[in-house]
Write a protein that holds these residues in place. Structure first.
Motif, short mmCIF file in Angstrom:
data_model
loop_
_atom_site.label_atom_id
_atom_site.label_comp_id
_atom_site.label_asym_id
_atom_site.label_seq_id
_atom_site.Cartn_x
_atom_site.Cartn_y
_atom_site.Cartn_z
N LYS A 42 0.70 -1.11 0.14
CA LYS A 42 0.16 -0.19 0.04
C LYS A 42 0.86 1.26 -0.14
O LYS A 42 1.84 1.30 0.76
CB LYS A 42 -0.80 -0.01 1.12
CG LYS A 42 -2.01 -1.13 1.18
CD LYS A 42 -2.77 -1.17 2.23
CE LYS A 42 -3.77 -2.22 2.55
NZ LYS A 42 -4.95 -2.04 3.53
N ARG A 43 0.48 2.20 -1.07
CA ARG A 43 1.24 3.35 -1.03
C ARG A 43 0.76 4.46 0.01
O ARG A 43 -0.40 4.27 0.33
CB ARG A 43 1.32 3.97 -2.44
CG ARG A 43 2.05 3.36 -3.54
CD ARG A 43 1.91 4.18 -4.66
NE ARG A 43 2.23 3.33 -5.74
CZ ARG A 43 2.30 3.84 -7.08
NH1 ARG A 43 1.59 5.11 -7.30
NH2 ARG A 43 2.41 3.00 -8.16
N ASP A 121 -2.75 0.91 -4.76
CA ASP A 121 -1.88 -0.28 -4.16
C ASP A 121 -0.86 -0.88 -5.29
O ASP A 121 -1.32 -1.12 -6.17
CB ASP A 121 -2.64 -1.18 -3.47
CG ASP A 121 -3.73 -0.61 -2.48
OD1 ASP A 121 -3.28 0.05 -1.64
OD2 ASP A 121 -4.68 -1.30 -2.17
N ASP A 122 0.28 -1.06 -4.85
CA ASP A 122 1.26 -1.94 -5.88
C ASP A 122 1.24 -3.47 -5.83
O ASP A 122 1.18 -3.79 -4.42
CB ASP A 122 2.48 -1.44 -5.74
CG ASP A 122 2.99 0.14 -5.92
OD1 ASP A 122 2.33 0.34 -7.09
OD2 ASP A 122 3.62 0.64 -5.41
N LEU A 123 0.82 -4.14 -6.75
CA LEU A 123 0.81 -5.71 -6.82
C LEU A 123 2.29 -6.32 -7.23
O LEU A 123 2.60 -5.99 -8.52
CB LEU A 123 -0.30 -5.99 -7.58
CG LEU A 123 -1.62 -5.84 -7.00
CD1 LEU A 123 -2.63 -6.22 -8.04
CD2 LEU A 123 -2.19 -6.43 -5.66
N GLU A 124 2.88 -6.48 -6.22
CA GLU A 124 4.23 -7.26 -6.78
C GLU A 124 4.30 -8.54 -7.02
O GLU A 124 3.75 -9.33 -5.78
CB GLU A 124 5.19 -7.07 -5.59
CG GLU A 124 5.62 -5.32 -5.51
CD GLU A 124 6.63 -5.06 -4.59
OE1 GLU A 124 7.18 -5.75 -3.73
OE2 GLU A 124 6.76 -3.83 -4.46
N PHE A 132 4.18 -6.41 -12.83
CA PHE A 132 3.73 -5.79 -11.81
C PHE A 132 2.61 -4.86 -12.33
O PHE A 132 2.40 -4.86 -13.36
CB PHE A 132 5.21 -4.75 -11.39
CG PHE A 132 6.15 -5.11 -10.71
CD1 PHE A 132 6.29 -5.03 -9.40
CD2 PHE A 132 7.25 -5.95 -11.48
CE1 PHE A 132 7.30 -5.73 -8.91
CE2 PHE A 132 8.35 -6.56 -10.81
CZ PHE A 132 8.37 -6.34 -9.59
N SER A 133 1.86 -4.70 -11.31
CA SER A 133 0.74 -4.10 -11.59
C SER A 133 0.19 -3.21 -10.50
O SER A 133 0.89 -3.07 -9.36
CB SER A 133 -0.50 -4.83 -12.02
OG SER A 133 -0.76 -5.74 -10.74
N ALA A 134 -0.83 -2.51 -10.46
CA ALA A 134 -1.40 -1.35 -9.70
C ALA A 134 -2.79 -1.69 -9.58
O ALA A 134 -3.29 -1.95 -10.60
CB ALA A 134 -0.79 -0.07 -9.81
#
Length: 156
Positions: A42-43, A121-124, A132-134
């Motif tokens: 989470k950013r 939110d970043d999805l690693e 990678f996605s957000a």
């Protein structure tokens, strides 16, 4: 399966509780697959304005410390302070503003604005084949402006 009996005949009806539980299991499975393949980071939310009179209310900070900071700012001659709260901290932000209004009875007023903030939110990926996605989610927000209408006689 239940059967509704009527005078003209019988009509089969499916149990809605069974349908609901099946749908819940399907959604749980998709969430688990997402968590197994990605790590969610989470950013931090975007902060609107910086300054000495801007206070970001959180659930982690001690309520008494936040109240003392606001009281110090108002007694030292600050004309206005702005409180910002997101999500679960909205209730705490409202309580803080109401406490300040009670402490400085008759000398300050509140101006309240509510809204929605987009959080990223970043999805690693945990697996090499994935990218990678957000993802964007929305959270409720509150902005309370506390301003002095009359100065205390001791501060004049």
């Amino acid at each position: 399966m239940y059967v509704l009996r009527h005078t003209t005949g019988s009509i089969p009806i499916q149990n809605t509780d069974e349908n609901i539980s099946e749908k819940k299991q399907e959604t749980k499975n998709t969430k688990r697959l997402l968590n197994k393949n990605y790590a969610l980071k989470k950013r931090l939310p975007i902060r609107p304005v910086e300054g000495n009179n801007v206070i970001f209310v959180t659930k982690k900070t001690n309520f008494k410390a936040q109240l003392d900071k606001c009281c110090d700012l108002l007694t030292k001659g600050e004309k206005e302070i702005i409180l910002h709260g997101l999500g679960a901290a909205i209730q705490r932000c409202c309580n803080l503003a109401l406490q300040l209004e009670t402490i400085f009875s008759g000398t300050c007023q509140l101006e309240v604005n509510t809204g929605t903030v987009d959080l990223v939110d970043d999805l690693e990926p945990l697996v090499d084949e994935l990218d990678f996605s957000a993802q964007v989610r929305h959270s409720s927000s509150i902005h309370i402006r506390i301003f002095r209408t009359a100065m205390l006689s001791a501060n004049q």
